[in-house]
Design an enzyme around this catalytic site. Structure first.
Site, mmCIF file in Angstrom:
data_model
loop_
_atom_site.group_PDB
_atom_site.id
_atom_site.type_symbol
_atom_site.label_atom_id
_atom_site.label_comp_id
_atom_site.label_asym_id
_atom_site.label_seq_id
_atom_site.Cartn_x
_atom_site.Cartn_y
_atom_site.Cartn_z
ATOM 1 N N LYS A 111 63.007 34.583 54.788
ATOM 2 C CA LYS A 111 63.547 34.735 53.425
ATOM 3 C C LYS A 111 63.405 33.458 52.619
ATOM 4 O O LYS A 111 63.198 33.500 51.413
ATOM 5 C CB LYS A 111 65.018 35.181 53.473
ATOM 6 C CG LYS A 111 65.180 36.633 53.890
ATOM 7 C CD LYS A 111 66.438 37.263 53.303
ATOM 8 C CE LYS A 111 66.423 38.766 53.512
ATOM 9 N NZ LYS A 111 67.573 39.462 52.960
ATOM 10 N N LYS A 194 57.877 45.588 54.420
ATOM 11 C CA LYS A 194 58.863 46.678 54.475
ATOM 12 C C LYS A 194 59.328 47.064 53.075
ATOM 13 O O LYS A 194 59.325 46.230 52.155
ATOM 14 C CB LYS A 194 60.031 46.302 55.386
ATOM 15 C CG LYS A 194 61.116 45.504 54.751
ATOM 16 C CD LYS A 194 62.374 45.510 55.620
ATOM 17 C CE LYS A 194 63.450 44.737 54.885
ATOM 18 N NZ LYS A 194 64.777 44.931 55.290
ATOM 19 N N LYS A 197 64.833 47.015 48.592
ATOM 20 C CA LYS A 197 65.435 47.311 47.279
ATOM 21 C C LYS A 197 65.281 46.151 46.320
ATOM 22 O O LYS A 197 65.375 46.320 45.122
ATOM 23 C CB LYS A 197 66.900 47.743 47.421
ATOM 24 C CG LYS A 197 67.800 46.781 48.169
ATOM 25 C CD LYS A 197 69.211 47.328 48.227
ATOM 26 C CE LYS A 197 69.776 47.360 49.617
ATOM 27 N NZ LYS A 197 69.817 46.091 50.343
#
Ligand code: AQP
Length: 332
Positions: A111, A194, A197
């Site tokens: 991340k 992946k 959202k």
């Protein structure tokens, strides 16, 4: 009965990935477990969230949970920031976890990427808060995908170190609950990433609030290759986008990929995508409609969350108060 805690971040509108990989399985768990379902807004702010959007995303996620079949009366549905026990225990765990442990967390590395110096400190200590989310309820089972396994091991290391440091057997060992073959849904624009959202491209995902036309358009535009669908799963090797769309159909039908390919093998993507879009609309349409109905009455939704937070706090407060006493905080 085992106590289970599961959470999703209100970092956007929940997606088909969240549904097939998580929420749908949690609905099934309600039958024989005591469940706590948490909208983890404290985790969401580890990356920037627009305040108004965060508030609406919190309601949207809670509404989606209910629309997917989570029963807020039988189970506890709440948002994390409404139960201060998470933060109280999270701070203690910040002081129990070792820096070396956090340095090994691969999700942080993913991340943070190259911008490591610029990400929030919250993103770094996020696994400690996740450990607190679970241990605050003495939950013993957590449904996890592969991506969360390492965090769960860390939660156990933290619980066991706390027990060792204070000479107690207070935090139980948590077991991962692996729910069948995990449906990992990939981006519609790039089959190697992946579905997320928070992906900047809305075209990369199906949102649980998308209407029929939007779903059909996104599937029509989904990236594919020029070949027809194979008759067997081996034929999907090296075809990430094709594999993803077939996988989505298989998950929606509760079948394996081989069974879907026995039906669909030989078809071109035009025909296959039409069938997939119709199936998605059939399965997600009622969820989207129910979500909209719930969101139209925010007062009732907020009352559900308030009630959930009170019931969650009633479980967590005595556990966290005891952890604080063990640490040596003066209780006056
Ligand atoms: N694409 C996916 N396929 C299968 N499962 C998925 N999950 C998320 N995306 C997929 C599962 O949803 C649960 C909650 O995830 P989260 O919101 O806590 O964080 P996340 O995994 O980082 O989900 P997102 O949608 O990708 O959020 P952002 O964009 O904010 O990072 C987990 O059980 C996860 O496995």
């Amino acid at each position: 009965m085992q106590r289970i805690l599961s959470g999703i971040q209100p970092s956007g509108v929940p997606t088909l990935g969240n549904y097939l990989g998580a929420i749908r399985n949690w609905v099934a768990l309600q039958r024989d477990h005591e469940c706590l379902f948490c909208v983890v807004d404290l985790h969401a702010i580890t990356v920037w969230q627009d305040p108004a959007t965060l508030r609406s995303a919190t309601r949207e996620l809670a509404a989606s949970f209910i629309a997917c079949g989570i029963d807020p009366k039988a189970q506890v549905l709440f948002h994390q920031s409404a139960v201060p026990a998470h933060v109280r225990l999270g701070w203690i765990f910040n002081c129990v976890a070792r820096l070396g442990w956090l340095n090994r967390m691969t999700q942080f590395k993913d991340k943070a990427g190259k911008d490591r110096e610029q990400v929030s400190a919250g993103l770094y200590v996020y696994p400690n808060l996740m450990a607190a989310d679970i241990h605050a309820y003495h939950a013993t089972r957590v449904p996890v995908g592969d991506d969360q396994r390492q965090h769960l091991e860390l939660a156990n290391d933290i619980g066991q170190k706390f027990n060792h440091d204070f000479g107690v057997e207070f935090f139980p060992v948590i077991e991962p609950l692996i729910l069948g073959p995990a449906a990992r849904v990939m981006s519609l624009r790039d089959g190697t990433r992946k579905m997320s959202k928070s992906d900047p491209s809305d075209q990369s995902r199906i949102n649980l609030t998308d209407d029929a036309d939007t779903i059909a358009l996104k599937i029509r535009r989904a990236r594919t290759d020029p070949d027809a669908l194979p008759h067997e799963p081996q034929g999907l090797e090296g075809r990430a986008e094709a594999r993803n769309l077939v996988g989505i159909m298989a998950a929606l039908l509760d079948q394996d990929v081989a069974a879907v390919l026995r039906e669909q093998g030989g078809k071109g993507f035009g025909a296959f995508k039409e069938e997939l879009a119709a199936l998605l609309v059939e399965k997600l349409g009622p969820i989207a409609a129910e979500t909209r109905r719930l969101l139209a009455d925010p007062g009732t939704l907020d009352a559900i969350l308030r009630d959930g937070a009170a019931r969650a706090a009633a479980i967590a407060d005595p556990i966290v108060a005891e952890a604080e006493r063990l640490v040596g905080f003066l209780k006056v």
